[in-house]
Design a protein around this motif. Structure first.
Motif, mmCIF file in Angstrom:
data_model
loop_
_atom_site.group_PDB
_atom_site.id
_atom_site.type_symbol
_atom_site.label_atom_id
_atom_site.label_comp_id
_atom_site.label_asym_id
_atom_site.label_seq_id
_atom_site.Cartn_x
_atom_site.Cartn_y
_atom_site.Cartn_z
ATOM 1 N N GLY A 211 69.938 23.826 5.306
ATOM 2 C CA GLY A 211 68.711 23.123 5.723
ATOM 3 C C GLY A 211 68.492 23.259 7.218
ATOM 4 O O GLY A 211 67.366 23.486 7.684
ATOM 5 N N ARG A 212 69.571 23.141 7.966
ATOM 6 C CA ARG A 212 69.438 23.224 9.437
ATOM 7 C C ARG A 212 68.950 24.603 9.873
ATOM 8 O O ARG A 212 68.340 24.733 10.940
ATOM 9 C CB ARG A 212 70.766 22.869 10.110
ATOM 10 N N MET A 213 69.225 25.626 9.046
ATOM 11 C CA MET A 213 68.735 26.973 9.404
ATOM 12 C C MET A 213 67.206 26.995 9.456
ATOM 13 O O MET A 213 66.621 27.848 10.110
ATOM 14 C CB MET A 213 69.206 28.007 8.367
ATOM 15 N N VAL A 214 66.556 26.076 8.719
ATOM 16 C CA VAL A 214 65.084 26.057 8.731
ATOM 17 C C VAL A 214 64.559 24.794 9.418
ATOM 18 O O VAL A 214 63.395 24.422 9.258
ATOM 19 C CB VAL A 214 64.515 26.179 7.298
ATOM 20 N N GLY A 215 65.433 24.106 10.146
ATOM 21 C CA GLY A 215 64.989 22.982 10.983
ATOM 22 C C GLY A 215 64.842 21.655 10.272
ATOM 23 O O GLY A 215 64.146 20.768 10.752
ATOM 24 N N ILE A 216 65.488 21.498 9.122
ATOM 25 C CA ILE A 216 65.394 20.187 8.457
ATOM 26 C C ILE A 216 66.786 19.565 8.328
ATOM 27 O O ILE A 216 67.791 20.271 8.292
ATOM 28 C CB ILE A 216 64.748 20.284 7.051
ATOM 29 N N GLU A 217 66.800 18.235 8.266
ATOM 30 C CA GLU A 217 68.052 17.511 8.086
ATOM 31 C C GLU A 217 67.990 16.848 6.712
ATOM 32 O O GLU A 217 67.302 15.833 6.532
ATOM 33 C CB GLU A 217 68.203 16.465 9.197
ATOM 34 N N LEU A 218 68.635 17.452 5.738
ATOM 35 C CA LEU A 218 68.580 16.892 4.382
ATOM 36 C C LEU A 218 69.446 15.641 4.292
ATOM 37 O O LEU A 218 70.566 15.628 4.821
ATOM 38 C CB LEU A 218 69.067 17.938 3.365
ATOM 39 N N PRO A 219 68.953 14.594 3.632
ATOM 40 C CA PRO A 219 69.742 13.357 3.554
ATOM 41 C C PRO A 219 70.855 13.444 2.509
ATOM 42 O O PRO A 219 70.749 12.886 1.419
ATOM 43 C CB PRO A 219 68.690 12.295 3.191
ATOM 44 N N ILE A 220 71.896 14.185 2.832
ATOM 45 C CA ILE A 220 73.046 14.268 1.926
ATOM 46 C C ILE A 220 74.340 14.163 2.723
ATOM 47 O O ILE A 220 74.389 14.547 3.895
ATOM 48 C CB ILE A 220 73.080 15.574 1.091
ATOM 49 N N LEU A 221 75.332 13.664 2.045
ATOM 50 C CA LEU A 221 76.643 13.506 2.664
ATOM 51 C C LEU A 221 77.693 13.716 1.580
ATOM 52 O O LEU A 221 77.538 13.245 0.458
ATOM 53 C CB LEU A 221 76.773 12.083 3.232
ATOM 54 N N ALA A 222 78.758 14.438 1.945
ATOM 55 C CA ALA A 222 79.850 14.622 0.987
ATOM 56 C C ALA A 222 80.823 13.447 1.112
ATOM 57 O O ALA A 222 81.091 12.961 2.215
ATOM 58 C CB ALA A 222 80.567 15.938 1.264
ATOM 59 N N MET A 223 81.317 13.005 -0.025
ATOM 60 C CA MET A 223 82.347 11.970 -0.052
ATOM 61 C C MET A 223 83.604 12.557 -0.680
ATOM 62 O O MET A 223 83.534 13.386 -1.588
ATOM 63 C CB MET A 223 81.884 10.791 -0.930
ATOM 64 N N GLU A 224 84.739 12.110 -0.191
ATOM 65 C CA GLU A 224 85.999 12.494 -0.846
ATOM 66 C C GLU A 224 86.066 11.785 -2.192
ATOM 67 O O GLU A 224 85.659 10.624 -2.305
ATOM 68 C CB GLU A 224 87.193 12.054 0.002
ATOM 69 N N HIS A 225 86.580 12.479 -3.196
ATOM 70 C CA HIS A 225 86.675 11.859 -4.523
ATOM 71 C C HIS A 225 88.009 12.259 -5.155
ATOM 72 O O HIS A 225 88.359 13.434 -5.162
ATOM 73 C CB HIS A 225 85.509 12.321 -5.397
ATOM 74 N N GLN A 226 88.719 11.259 -5.667
ATOM 75 C CA GLN A 226 90.053 11.544 -6.207
ATOM 76 C C GLN A 226 90.146 11.236 -7.693
ATOM 77 O O GLN A 226 89.583 10.239 -8.152
ATOM 78 C CB GLN A 226 91.099 10.693 -5.482
ATOM 79 N N TYR A 227 90.819 12.116 -8.400
ATOM 80 C CA TYR A 227 91.233 11.757 -9.757
ATOM 81 C C TYR A 227 92.679 12.187 -9.944
ATOM 82 O O TYR A 227 93.175 13.056 -9.217
ATOM 83 C CB TYR A 227 90.311 12.344 -10.832
ATOM 84 N N LEU A 228 93.334 11.555 -10.887
ATOM 85 C CA LEU A 228 94.722 11.926 -11.148
ATOM 86 C C LEU A 228 94.891 12.272 -12.622
ATOM 87 O O LEU A 228 94.085 11.858 -13.467
ATOM 88 C CB LEU A 228 95.664 10.794 -10.749
#
Ligand SMILES: Cc1cc2nc3c(=O)[nH]c(=O)nc-3n(C[C@H](O)[C@H](O)[C@H](O)COP(=O)(O)OP(=O)(O)OC[C@H]3O[C@@H](n4cnc5c(N)ncnc54)[C@H](O)[C@@H]3O)c2cc1C
Length: 803
Positions: A211-228
């Motif tokens: 997104g930043r390559m085209v000048g936008i800031e997309l509202p997303i964020l990665a979260m850590e996620h655990q499973y066992l």
């Protein structure tokens, strides 16, 4: 790599592969997917692969159903197994509220054609013997839950796409995107460039960077996620595969993985991963485990499912995946960029990937997603979704993934962010605030500061008597409402009126007048409802839904002529106050020189006026259905206007009212609202907007489809019901029954305090819309008699507004 393609899809995770497949299926063969490493190299490869149909948004739920049904198709085409295990699933309730929530989810599933069932704890334990019964109160059973193999699914999409004509290039990174003047793109990679007519950002963990390559800031964020994954369990040996299960109280999900169980958790203390920039060298890597962080969930999990605790932990997976602030995907074209599309923020790729690919491919090929995808349209977000806002909201959403959201519950993260100048004034009146697009707005007013708090509930809440008092004030005296949270557009130019006439279904009003109008897409479906206020021959003030501002601007810009008209969104430049009720005229008249009599300033008039020292625009219109006025001023004047009305209002018994009272009153008037009664799955005649569609005025977008709908009468009809409710009112998405069958769904509901009964608006088949009785509405698992009303519950003839 080829040097030209109709479409370049960036990203070979499950979502990019699905988009590629669906494009070929829709007939676009010259499509190229570029993947930085191997397919699945983002969050896809280590996913737990679980899938389910239930979603808070019924339209997203439909796309999830579609995804699950798609796996057979891509297996057949590609010959690649998706590793589908349909085990069925249980959602386990540990509290009465959770069981209520499940009953509501089941009811919603009913009108979506889902086969969900509420079962007792004993029945649940027969299906899922690992559970310790004493911790649960009941469960919902879904026969089509299960899991898939993430590698298999992605490769099945990819192979099916290749069979359909698509190309896939691996180990090639897109490093930049450069637009050409004709709307096409130069896609710059570390292995040469491609000229593409369209670009799709399916970059998953790196979608933000793309997104930043085209000048936008997309509202997303990665979260850590655990499973066992546990060691092998004797309890599972020789038995059919265990069901999927969600334990809401433990905030965990479970499924069988070979001889053991997989247990994942959405822990309260969730941690973002790479909150600002995602490293390009992150590949098929896992993150370090943090068992301590998930210890509280594990403790509950091992207590609720003791055999798991005894089995020991064989493996732990900690991987990142992305979320939008509300947890739903971001799909569609980006306003302001030509031929640039996104399919990202998909947190449940194996339930949603197929639906996302289908919707996006239709949008690209046919110009329309073909379904109501408002819940995942990237345009539902606007300027307020800064990096830090997104961070706060995503963390909140993650930590609440398995929490109940009550209908009257307002979430606290990232608040207060946006406030209007009268925020403190409303606080002093003990306002209880809600959050709308990051903006604080008053929901209701409590008598004292100590009472200014919502007690969350599915049933009538502590706010009920106070909202009742606010409605009575409007009915018998005069109420003051802040109306700043609308979208506003300033439309100017010699071509403004003609352009609007082409965009909207109704006639553009004369100077000094207001007209309500639906906006239709080419298929004649509702994509907006507006108030057009004509200030001058070449100037219209357009009022609509603020949450849809980007959505509307994207549509407006797509249909903008080369010259003669300009459209400027000006939502927060103009803020507003409304006075409504029989004494509203006397109050406002005491502050303006203009004659406000009906003869001089009739219903649906609009004029510039001076209110004391404050310059503003006054419209004679009110969403409550009473005599009323809306006053728009620039933000710098709002406080002065408020103080003026407040002071002068003393003599007239003026009291504030909030959004809850407004909602109840507009339902009493059968007035629809965007994203509830008005959505792209309904036509204007189905929605009862006949009087606002002018088929004689000349051509406009959607006219021929609207004319056909008028001729045929449409399949559905929006109707108003009086409901024999007890302690809970309909809120929306409840099934409507007739003669023992589910025939429709509620779009909004509330207690009508002016008429003193419970109300619901909803769609039923047109043939049934003439019947008055025999209807029932299911509220929290119980069916209540509902009587169809021939017109609005309150002042059906609309006399009060016009007096
Ligand atoms: C531990 C864990 C458990 C999960 N469990 C489930 C589950 O049970 N069920 C479920 O539905 N979902 C689950 N998920 C979520 C699921 O993994 C995601 O929904 C899904 O993978 C999203 O796919 P995607 O294609 O959008 O993104 P990604 O998988 O991240 O794919 C993006 C791809 O784009 C490529 N790329 C990015 N930028 C560029 C560029 N500039 N040039 C070229 N290539 C680029 C990347 O290399 C990557 O391969 C889980 C996730 C995790 C981490």
């Amino acid at each position: 790599m080829k040097s030209h393609a109709k479409v370049v899809v960036i990203g070979g995770g499950v979502v990019g592969a699905s988009v590629l497949y669906h494009l070929t299926k829709a007939g676009w063969k010259d499509v190229l997917l570029i993947e930085r490493a191997e397919l699945t190299s983002g969050s896809t490869w280590h996913a737990a692969g679980g899938m389910h149909t239930v979603n808070g948004d019924p339209n997203v739920a439909k796309l999830q159903q579609y995804t699950i049904e798609l796996y057979k198709e891509i297996e057949r085409i590609s010959g690649q197994s998706c590793g589908v295990h349909i085990t069925g699933g249980l959602m386990l309730a540990g509290t009465r509220e959770r069981l209520d929530w499940l009953k509501m989810a089941k009811a919603r599933g009913r009108y979506l054609g889902m086969d969900l069932e509420i079962i007792s704890v004993d029945e649940a334990a027969k299906l899922f013997p690992l559970m310790e019964k004493k911790h649960f109160t009941g469960a919902m059973y879904d026969p089509i839950e299960g899991h898939v193999d993430p590698y298999g699914v992605t490769h099945a999409y990819a192979k099916s796409a290749q069979i359909g004509g698509a190309d896939i290039v691996r180990h090639t990174r897109v490093t930049d995107l450069k637009p050409r003047s004709d709307g096409s793109w130069d896609v710059i990679t570390d292995h040469g460039n491609v000229h593409a007519e369209h670009v799709v950002n399916a970059g998953g963990l790196w979608a933000r960077e793309v997104g930043r390559m085209v000048g936008i800031e997309l509202p997303i964020l990665a979260m850590e996620h655990q499973y066992l994954i546990t060691g092998d369990m004797p309890e599972l040996a020789g038995k059919p595969e265990q069901l999927h299960a969600i334990d809401f109280e433990g905030e965990i999900y479970l499924r069988q993985e070979r001889g053991g169980m997989l247990m994942g958790t959405y822990e309260r203390a969730g941690v973002p991963w790479s909150p600002v920039t995602t490293p390009w060298d992150f590949g098929q890597d896992l993150l370090p485990n943090d068992l301590e962080r998930i210890a509280p969930s594990l403790e509950v999990g091992f207590a609720h499912f003791p055999a798991l605790g005894a089995a020991g932990i064989k493996k732990i997976v900690n991987g990142p995946f992305t979320f939008a602030p509300d947890g739903n995907p971001l799909v569609g074209p980006i306003r302001g960029l030509r031929n640039f599309w996104v399919a990202c923020g998909v947190m449940a790729g194996f339930s949603q990937g197929g639906g996302v690919g289908l919707a996006l491919s239709r949008w690209m090929v046919d110009g329309d997603p073909g379904a109501d995808i408002w819940g995942m349209d990237v345009a539902r977000y606007g300027d307020w979704t800064t990096l830090a806002y997104t961070n706060a909201k995503v963390r909140e959403n993650y930590s609440r993934r398995f929490s109940i959201r009550f209908p009257n519950e307002e979430l606290p993260a990232a608040r207060p962010l946006r406030t209007t100048p009268i925020y403190e004034r409303l606080q002093a009146e003990h306002a209880v605030f809600g959050d709308y697009c990051g903006l604080e707005h008053a929901l209701w007013f409590a008598p004292t500061a100590a009472q200014a708090e919502d007690r969350i509930s599915f049933r009538r809440s502590n706010a009920h008597p106070h909202v009742a008092a606010e409605c009575k004030t409007v009915q018998n005296g005069v109420g003051l409402l802040e109306i700043s949270n609308y979208g506003k557009f300033d439309i100017r130019g010699p071509g403004a009126a003609d352009w609007l006439s082409h965009m909207m279904a109704n006639r553009v009003p004369a100077v000094g007048r207001i007209a309500l109008t639906p906006m239709l897409n080419d298929r004649g479906k509702l994509i907006g409802d507006f108030t057009m206020c004509r200030i001058a021959a070449d100037h219209v003030f357009l009022v609509g839904t603020y949450a849809a501002e980007t959505y509307y601007m994207r549509w407006f810009e797509r249909h903008m002529p080369a010259a003669g008209v300009s459209v400027r969104p000006c939502a927060m430049e103009y803020v507003g106050l409304s006075v409504a009720g029989p004494h509203s005229r006397a109050l406002l008249q005491s502050l303006v020189r203009d004659d406000l009599s009906t003869a001089a300033f009739p219903f649906m008039s609009f004029r510039r006026m001076e209110i004391g020292m404050v310059p503003g625009y006054v419209g004679r219109v009110s969403f409550t259905g009473d005599l009323g006025y809306e006053i728009w001023v620039t933000t710098d004047y709002q406080r002065a206007l408020y103080d003026l009305l407040h002071e002068a209002g003393r003599a007239h018994g003026l009291k504030p009212f909030g959004g809850r009272a407004l909602n109840a009153m507009r339902i009493e008037k059968s007035f629809g609202s965007w994203a509830r009664e008005y959505r792209p799955i309904y036509g204007p005649f189905e929605a009862g907007l006949d009087r606002f569609v002018d088929l004689k005025k000349g051509d406009f977008i959607g006219r021929s489809a609207a004319a056909e709908e008028k001729e045929s009468g449409g399949a559905l009809r929006l109707v108003t019901f009086k409901v024999d409710a007890t302690d809970a009112d309909a809120i929306g998405d409840e099934p409507i029954w007739h003669d023992g069958k589910t025939v429709g769904w509620v779009t909004s509901g509330a207690f009508g305090h002016r008429v003193d009964y419970s109300l619901a608006l909803g769609y039923v088949p047109a043939a049934l819309a003439k019947l008055d009785t025999g209807f029932e509405i299911e509220i929290i698992g119980e069916r209540h008699k509902a009587q169809r009303l021939a017109g609005a519950a309150f002042d059906a003839g609309g006399k009060l507004m016009r007096t």
